[in-house]
Design a protein around this motif. Structure first.
Motif, PDB file in Angstrom:
ATOM      1  N   VAL A  74     -18.636  -1.430  25.103  1.00  0.00           N
ATOM      2  CA  VAL A  74     -19.412  -0.231  24.794  1.00  0.00           C
ATOM      3  C   VAL A  74     -19.304   0.060  23.305  1.00  0.00           C
ATOM      4  O   VAL A  74     -18.376  -0.374  22.641  1.00  0.00           O
ATOM      5  N   GLY A  75     -20.268   0.818  22.801  1.00  0.00           N
ATOM      6  CA  GLY A  75     -20.197   1.271  21.423  1.00  0.00           C
ATOM      7  C   GLY A  75     -19.187   2.402  21.332  1.00  0.00           C
ATOM      8  O   GLY A  75     -19.186   3.296  22.172  1.00  0.00           O
ATOM      9  N   GLY A 162      -4.383  22.947  19.829  1.00  0.00           N
ATOM     10  CA  GLY A 162      -5.753  22.968  20.308  1.00  0.00           C
ATOM     11  C   GLY A 162      -6.805  22.898  19.218  1.00  0.00           C
ATOM     12  O   GLY A 162      -7.999  22.965  19.497  1.00  0.00           O
ATOM     13  N   THR A 163      -6.388  22.734  17.984  1.00  0.00           N
ATOM     14  CA  THR A 163      -7.323  22.615  16.870  1.00  0.00           C
ATOM     15  C   THR A 163      -7.972  21.236  16.901  1.00  0.00           C
ATOM     16  O   THR A 163      -7.283  20.229  17.017  1.00  0.00           O
ATOM     17  N   VAL A 164      -9.299  21.191  16.798  1.00  0.00           N
ATOM     18  CA  VAL A 164     -10.020  19.917  16.812  1.00  0.00           C
ATOM     19  C   VAL A 164      -9.728  19.149  15.534  1.00  0.00           C
ATOM     20  O   VAL A 164      -9.906  19.664  14.430  1.00  0.00           O
ATOM     21  N   LEU A 165      -9.265  17.907  15.702  1.00  0.00           N
ATOM     22  CA  LEU A 165      -8.983  17.023  14.574  1.00  0.00           C
ATOM     23  C   LEU A 165     -10.129  16.053  14.337  1.00  0.00           C
ATOM     24  O   LEU A 165     -10.441  15.704  13.197  1.00  0.00           O
ATOM     25  N   SER A 166     -10.727  15.578  15.433  1.00  0.00           N
ATOM     26  CA  SER A 166     -11.801  14.599  15.359  1.00  0.00           C
ATOM     27  C   SER A 166     -12.451  14.510  16.736  1.00  0.00           C
ATOM     28  O   SER A 166     -12.017  15.167  17.677  1.00  0.00           O
ATOM     29  N   TYR A 167     -13.480  13.693  16.821  1.00  0.00           N
ATOM     30  CA  TYR A 167     -14.114  13.383  18.102  1.00  0.00           C
ATOM     31  C   TYR A 167     -14.130  11.881  18.265  1.00  0.00           C
ATOM     32  O   TYR A 167     -14.323  11.154  17.295  1.00  0.00           O
ATOM     33  N   VAL A 168     -13.917  11.429  19.479  1.00  0.00           N
ATOM     34  CA  VAL A 168     -14.011  10.013  19.813  1.00  0.00           C
ATOM     35  C   VAL A 168     -15.024   9.905  20.939  1.00  0.00           C
ATOM     36  O   VAL A 168     -14.973  10.669  21.903  1.00  0.00           O
ATOM     37  N   GLY A 169     -15.960   8.966  20.788  1.00  0.00           N
ATOM     38  CA  GLY A 169     -16.996   8.856  21.801  1.00  0.00           C
ATOM     39  C   GLY A 169     -17.453   7.438  22.024  1.00  0.00           C
ATOM     40  O   GLY A 169     -17.047   6.507  21.324  1.00  0.00           O
ATOM     41  N   THR A 170     -18.311   7.301  23.031  1.00  0.00           N
ATOM     42  CA  THR A 170     -18.866   5.995  23.384  1.00  0.00           C
ATOM     43  C   THR A 170     -20.362   6.115  23.598  1.00  0.00           C
ATOM     44  O   THR A 170     -20.886   7.188  23.910  1.00  0.00           O
ATOM     45  N   ILE A 171     -21.033   4.997  23.423  1.00  0.00           N
ATOM     46  CA  ILE A 171     -22.421   4.848  23.874  1.00  0.00           C
ATOM     47  C   ILE A 171     -22.451   3.624  24.780  1.00  0.00           C
ATOM     48  O   ILE A 171     -21.845   2.602  24.473  1.00  0.00           O
ATOM     49  N   THR A 172     -23.106   3.775  25.914  1.00  0.00           N
ATOM     50  CA  THR A 172     -23.205   2.693  26.883  1.00  0.00           C
ATOM     51  C   THR A 172     -24.675   2.365  27.089  1.00  0.00           C
ATOM     52  O   THR A 172     -25.484   3.268  27.333  1.00  0.00           O
ATOM     53  N   ASP A 173     -25.015   1.096  26.999  1.00  0.00           N
ATOM     54  CA  ASP A 173     -26.397   0.646  27.189  1.00  0.00           C
ATOM     55  C   ASP A 173     -26.782   0.820  28.657  1.00  0.00           C
ATOM     56  O   ASP A 173     -26.185   0.211  29.544  1.00  0.00           O
ATOM     57  N   ILE A 174     -27.773   1.674  28.919  1.00  0.00           N
ATOM     58  CA  ILE A 174     -28.260   1.915  30.283  1.00  0.00           C
ATOM     59  C   ILE A 174     -29.730   1.533  30.417  1.00  0.00           C
ATOM     60  O   ILE A 174     -30.423   1.996  31.320  1.00  0.00           O
TER      61      ILE A 174
END
Length: 186
Positions: A74-75, A162-174
């Protein structure tokens, strides 16, 4: 008269009163943590190389993350706390048809299909600004016109407060799923 303790790795000397004689005292020195343990007039001085250990742990975690991200089907992307892209893996680049440098900051939005771009960008920024998870289906369109449907999702990485440091995410080819759904409707 007080015992005199010279902290290892510094020119600092600390005089300790009788009140301090039977308890542990921690003093910051030389980029590490020096622990002075006093009991019954005897002391032992330990230099704990916390900062070096922490740095090595961080380097190990980063290597592990890169290894996992490079081999993932996944991306994967990472942003700063404001939602600006700071990292994309190779699979993300394949799906989006974009080089890693071009995806940084808000550059990633250029890979989103023009009909989806405003909706996705606004939803992403609202989630990032609100510290909320992001989940959406949308299309990427490469420069050669190839369209790929993805489900994108991201979660905040927070500190102990609870302070946001970063975001981690994915993209999945559908794309195959979307095409199958379209065929069933026709």
């Amino acid at each position: 008269d007080y015992p005199l303790v010279v902290l290892i790795g510094t020119s600092k000397a600390v005089a300790l009163s009788d009140h301090d004689r039977c308890r542990s005292i921690y003093m910051q020195a030389a980029g590490g943590m020096t622990a002075v343990i006093l009991c019954l007039g005897l002391f032992t001085l330990f230099q704990i190389e916390r900062s070096e250990r922490a740095n090595e742990g961080r380097r190990h975690s980063e290597r592990l993350f890169r290894t996992l991200a490079d081999g993932a089907p996944v991306g994967i992307f990472r942003t700063d706390a404001a939602g600006k892209c700071v990292y994309v893996n190779g699979r993300w680049c394949e799906i989006a048809g974009m080089r890693p440098e071009a995806a940084l900051g808000e550059g990633w939005a250029a890979a989103i299909h023009p009909d989806d771009r405003e909706r996705v960008f606004e939803a992403w920024m609202a989630a990032a600004n609100g510290g909320r998870p992001f989940l959406s289906e949308y299309r990427f369109q490469t420069r050669d016109g190839t369209v790929t449907w993805v489900v994108g999702q991201a979660r905040a990485e927070t500190d102990s407060k609870g302070t946001v440091l970063s975001y981690v995410g994915t993209i999945t080819d559908i794309t195959e799923r979307r095409e199958a759904e379209k065929a069933l409707r026709e």
